[in-house]
Scaffold this active site. Structure first.
Site, PDB file in Angstrom:
ATOM      1  N   ASP A   1      39.676  34.151  44.856  1.00 31.61           N
ATOM      2  CA  ASP A   1      38.586  34.409  45.316  1.00 31.61           C
ATOM      3  C   ASP A   1      37.752  33.564  44.268  1.00 31.61           C
ATOM      4  O   ASP A   1      37.968  33.920  42.482  1.00 31.61           O
ATOM      5  CB  ASP A   1      38.309  35.145  45.210  1.00 31.61           C
TER       6      ASP A   1
ATOM      7  N   ASP B   1      33.214  34.361  44.339  1.00 27.59           N
ATOM      8  CA  ASP B   1      32.350  35.230  44.373  1.00 27.59           C
ATOM      9  C   ASP B   1      33.154  36.687  44.066  1.00 27.59           C
ATOM     10  O   ASP B   1      33.798  37.431  44.749  1.00 27.59           O
ATOM     11  CB  ASP B   1      31.241  35.726  45.449  1.00 27.59           C
TER      12      ASP B   1
ATOM     13  N   ASP C   1      39.277  40.648  45.027  1.00 24.94           N
ATOM     14  CA  ASP C   1      38.042  41.716  44.991  1.00 24.94           C
ATOM     15  C   ASP C   1      37.559  42.369  45.599  1.00 24.94           C
ATOM     16  O   ASP C   1      36.890  43.886  45.826  1.00 24.94           O
ATOM     17  CB  ASP C   1      36.683  41.593  44.120  1.00 24.94           C
TER      18      ASP C   1
END
Length: 217
Positions: A8, A10, A168
């Site tokens: 991922d 961001d 995250d």
């Protein structure tokens, strides 16, 4: 040993929250809407920018028309300012270099719109040869839909068993579940550890270097 690591963007590779918050606040203010503190955006991002704008708008104003109005203000501003304060998380650049040196393929799967995803990856990681860099693309469902992972697997010709997916948020963990690949949650991003644990990822790490140990198992 894994053959492909999908990241991922961001909250995983880059801390982009300050620029996202500043740009969304700019767009909201331009249209006369109230703005938000930076920390509030941690729970607005992760599902693509249209969903970000919907969450940022006052509840009574969350219409498709208003989302598009915010987007029209946001995109030109963010394109100019998306690297003002964004930075790689500690150890990320070293991790990517190590994985690349060991011959692993690397890819990005983000819900950020495609142009910004490509720009940020090129800007912050110019020496990393990503096999695929995918953001939110026209006509492709956003994560946790697994299509982006499948598209990367098709390009790399690597089987699901040889993939590590790193993110995250719960969206990322659900993406890994939906794509049937090994999941690794990181605790330095935008969402709390408890959100990751809800999805029972195979791994949760606190430092970037820990990902290398997992990939090389």
């Amino acid at each position: 040993m894994k053959k492909l690591v999908i990241f991922d963007l961001d909250g995983t590779l880059l801390n982009t929250i300050a620029d996202l918050a500043q740009s969304t606040n700019y767009a909201l203010a331009a249209l006369g809407y109230p703005t938000h503190e930076e920390k509030e955006y941690n729970f607005m991002v992760g599902n693509g920018i249209n969903k970000l704008f919907e969450r940022a708008l006052p509840e009574e104003s969350r219409t498709e028309e208003n989302v598009l109005r915010v987007r029209k203000e946001f995109v030109p501003y963010y394109d100019q300012h998306n690297a003002d304060k964004s930075r790689p998380y500690p150890g990320i650049t070293e991790l990517l270099n190590e994985l690349q040196a060991k011959g692993l393929q690397l890819a990005v799967a983000s819900n950020k719109y495609q142009a910004a995803t490509e720009k940020l990856i090129a800007h912050y990681f110019p020496n990393i040869r990503f096999t695929a860099v995918f953001g939110q693309r026209e006509g492709v469902n956003v994560k946790p839909d697994p299509t982006v992972v499948y598209d990367i697997l098709e390009i790399t010709q690597i089987t699901k068993e040889d993939v590590l997916y790193v993110g995250d948020s719960g969206v990322d963990m659900q993406t890994a579940i939906n794509a049937e690949v090994t999941s690794c949650g990181v605790t330095w991003g935008f969402r709390p550890r408890a959100e990751l644990e809800t999805f029972h990822p195979k791994y949760i790490v606190d430092k970037a270097k820990d990902i290398a140990a997992i990939a090389f198992e």
